[in-house]
Scaffold this motif. Structure first.
Motif, PDB file in Angstrom:
ATOM      1  N   MET A   1       0.834  -1.182   0.000  1.00  0.00           N
ATOM      2  CA  MET A   1       0.000   0.000   0.000  1.00  0.00           C
ATOM      3  C   MET A   1       0.879   1.246   0.000  1.00  0.00           C
ATOM      4  N   ARG A   2       0.532   2.202  -0.841  1.00  0.00           N
ATOM      5  CA  ARG A   2       1.273   3.459  -0.931  1.00  0.00           C
ATOM      6  C   ARG A   2       0.987   4.319   0.288  1.00  0.00           C
ATOM      7  N   LYS A   3       2.030   4.932   0.814  1.00  0.00           N
ATOM      8  CA  LYS A   3       1.868   5.829   1.957  1.00  0.00           C
ATOM      9  C   LYS A   3       1.393   7.198   1.488  1.00  0.00           C
ATOM     10  N   VAL A   4       0.618   7.866   2.324  1.00  0.00           N
ATOM     11  CA  VAL A   4       0.180   9.227   2.056  1.00  0.00           C
ATOM     12  C   VAL A   4       1.334  10.156   2.401  1.00  0.00           C
ATOM     13  N   LYS A   5       1.719  10.986   1.454  1.00  0.00           N
ATOM     14  CA  LYS A   5       2.834  11.907   1.652  1.00  0.00           C
ATOM     15  C   LYS A   5       2.307  13.234   2.202  1.00  0.00           C
ATOM     16  N   ILE A   6       2.776  13.561   3.406  1.00  0.00           N
ATOM     17  CA  ILE A   6       2.299  14.745   4.114  1.00  0.00           C
ATOM     18  C   ILE A   6       3.402  15.800   4.207  1.00  0.00           C
ATOM     19  N   GLY A   7       3.010  17.044   3.964  1.00  0.00           N
ATOM     20  CA  GLY A   7       3.882  18.182   4.186  1.00  0.00           C
ATOM     21  C   GLY A   7       3.304  19.030   5.306  1.00  0.00           C
ATOM     22  N   PHE A   8       4.147  19.735   5.997  1.00  0.00           N
ATOM     23  CA  PHE A   8       3.720  20.591   7.107  1.00  0.00           C
ATOM     24  C   PHE A   8       4.130  22.026   6.833  1.00  0.00           C
ATOM     25  N   VAL A   9       3.220  22.939   7.124  1.00  0.00           N
ATOM     26  CA  VAL A   9       3.526  24.360   7.093  1.00  0.00           C
ATOM     27  C   VAL A   9       3.364  24.835   8.532  1.00  0.00           C
ATOM     28  N   GLY A  10       4.488  25.136   9.139  1.00  0.00           N
ATOM     29  CA  GLY A  10       4.496  25.546  10.539  1.00  0.00           C
ATOM     30  C   GLY A  10       4.947  24.421  11.448  1.00  0.00           C
ATOM     31  N   CYS A  11       5.879  24.736  12.333  1.00  0.00           N
ATOM     32  CA  CYS A  11       6.362  23.731  13.287  1.00  0.00           C
ATOM     33  C   CYS A  11       6.565  24.349  14.659  1.00  0.00           C
ATOM     34  N   GLY A  12       5.608  25.181  15.045  1.00  0.00           N
ATOM     35  CA  GLY A  12       5.641  25.761  16.374  1.00  0.00           C
ATOM     36  C   GLY A  12       5.136  24.770  17.406  1.00  0.00           C
ATOM     37  N   PHE A  13       4.666  25.282  18.517  1.00  0.00           N
ATOM     38  CA  PHE A  13       4.249  24.442  19.642  1.00  0.00           C
ATOM     39  C   PHE A  13       3.215  23.396  19.242  1.00  0.00           C
ATOM     40  N   MET A  14       2.071  23.824  18.683  1.00  0.00           N
ATOM     41  CA  MET A  14       1.023  22.870  18.300  1.00  0.00           C
ATOM     42  C   MET A  14       1.463  21.988  17.139  1.00  0.00           C
ATOM     43  N   GLY A  15       2.234  22.549  16.240  1.00  0.00           N
ATOM     44  CA  GLY A  15       2.725  21.755  15.117  1.00  0.00           C
ATOM     45  C   GLY A  15       3.547  20.568  15.585  1.00  0.00           C
ATOM     46  N   GLN A  16       4.429  20.829  16.532  1.00  0.00           N
ATOM     47  CA  GLN A  16       5.280  19.750  17.046  1.00  0.00           C
ATOM     48  C   GLN A  16       4.533  18.838  18.007  1.00  0.00           C
ATOM     49  N   LEU A  17       3.856  19.427  18.970  1.00  0.00           N
ATOM     50  CA  LEU A  17       3.232  18.660  20.043  1.00  0.00           C
ATOM     51  C   LEU A  17       2.060  17.818  19.564  1.00  0.00           C
ATOM     52  N   ALA A  18       1.176  18.420  18.802  1.00  0.00           N
ATOM     53  CA  ALA A  18      -0.068  17.739  18.450  1.00  0.00           C
ATOM     54  C   ALA A  18      -0.052  17.104  17.067  1.00  0.00           C
ATOM     55  N   HIS A  19       0.642  17.692  16.126  1.00  0.00           N
ATOM     56  CA  HIS A  19       0.500  17.230  14.750  1.00  0.00           C
ATOM     57  C   HIS A  19       1.671  16.383  14.263  1.00  0.00           C
ATOM     58  N   ILE A  20       2.834  16.979  14.151  1.00  0.00           N
ATOM     59  CA  ILE A  20       3.969  16.243  13.582  1.00  0.00           C
ATOM     60  C   ILE A  20       4.245  14.970  14.379  1.00  0.00           C
ATOM     61  N   ALA A  21       4.256  15.081  15.692  1.00  0.00           N
ATOM     62  CA  ALA A  21       4.537  13.912  16.538  1.00  0.00           C
ATOM     63  C   ALA A  21       3.522  12.796  16.324  1.00  0.00           C
ATOM     64  N   ASN A  22       2.263  13.146  16.145  1.00  0.00           N
ATOM     65  CA  ASN A  22       1.235  12.125  15.950  1.00  0.00           C
ATOM     66  C   ASN A  22       1.237  11.547  14.538  1.00  0.00           C
ATOM     67  N   TYR A  23       1.391  12.386  13.524  1.00  0.00           N
ATOM     68  CA  TYR A  23       1.460  11.866  12.158  1.00  0.00           C
ATOM     69  C   TYR A  23       2.662  10.942  11.989  1.00  0.00           C
ATOM     70  N   ALA A  24       3.734  11.224  12.706  1.00  0.00           N
ATOM     71  CA  ALA A  24       4.943  10.398  12.613  1.00  0.00           C
ATOM     72  C   ALA A  24       4.713   8.974  13.084  1.00  0.00           C
ATOM     73  N   THR A  25       3.680   8.742  13.877  1.00  0.00           N
ATOM     74  CA  THR A  25       3.404   7.392  14.393  1.00  0.00           C
ATOM     75  C   THR A  25       2.515   6.563  13.472  1.00  0.00           C
ATOM     76  N   LEU A  26       1.956   7.167  12.448  1.00  0.00           N
ATOM     77  CA  LEU A  26       1.023   6.457  11.563  1.00  0.00           C
ATOM     78  C   LEU A  26       1.779   5.653  10.514  1.00  0.00           C
ATOM     79  N   PRO A  27       1.519   4.355  10.419  1.00  0.00           N
ATOM     80  CA  PRO A  27       2.282   3.514   9.498  1.00  0.00           C
ATOM     81  C   PRO A  27       2.014   3.780   8.020  1.00  0.00           C
TER      82      PRO A  27
END
Length: 146
Positions: A1-27
């Motif tokens: 199965m092809r992975k969904v390629k995600i880009g992020f705009v912004g890596c402040g507090f919420m970007g790191q804490l809530a978003h990037i960290a959680n998306y990084a755990t998705l297989p």
């Protein structure tokens, strides 16, 4: 199965804490790009999460990176300037609440997403918030007793 390629705009507090960290755990997700005006912060966050490409802004990310969707975590007062570019480049998008400062801007963003057959989702994760659950119970109690 092809992975969904995600880009992020912004890596402040919420970007790191809530978003990037959680998306990084998705297989089934691959973190491929990050754009932030604070380049040193962006490079460190990218290193921490294995994001190969760092850009100075969303426009450069859109020009140079192949992503399926973008998580744009920034102050909502900036949505009017950034989100139209993302949607007009045929990228699905998620932002935090609220959608915009003005109702006219919110309607415009919605129209662009619909026109391009894209998902534009607003993150609002209050269902599990203890205060929200207590309030829901209290409202149900009021309805039942009145």
């Amino acid at each position: 199965m092809r992975k969904v390629k995600i880009g992020f705009v912004g890596c402040g507090f919420m970007g790191q804490l809530a978003h990037i960290a959680n998306y990084a755990t998705l297989p089934d997700v691959e973190l491929v790009a990050l754009a932030d005006l604070r380049q040193e912060t962006a490079k460190e966050v990218a290193r921490r999460y294995g994001i190969a490409n760092v850009y100075r802004d969303h426009r450069e990310l859109l020009q140079k990176s192949e992503v399926d969707a973008i998580v744009a975590i920034m102050h909502f007062g900036l949505h009017h300037d950034v989100i139209p570019d993302i949607l007009k480049n045929d990228k699905h998008c998620l932002t935090e609440k609220p959608i915009a400062v003005k109702m006219s801007t919110a309607k415009s963003l919605n129209e662009i997403a619909i026109k391009n057959n894209l998902i534009y989702q607003i993150g609002c994760m209050k269902r599990c918030d203890p205060a929200s659950r207590i309030m829901k119970e209290k409202i149900q109690e009021w309805k039942t007793n009145n």
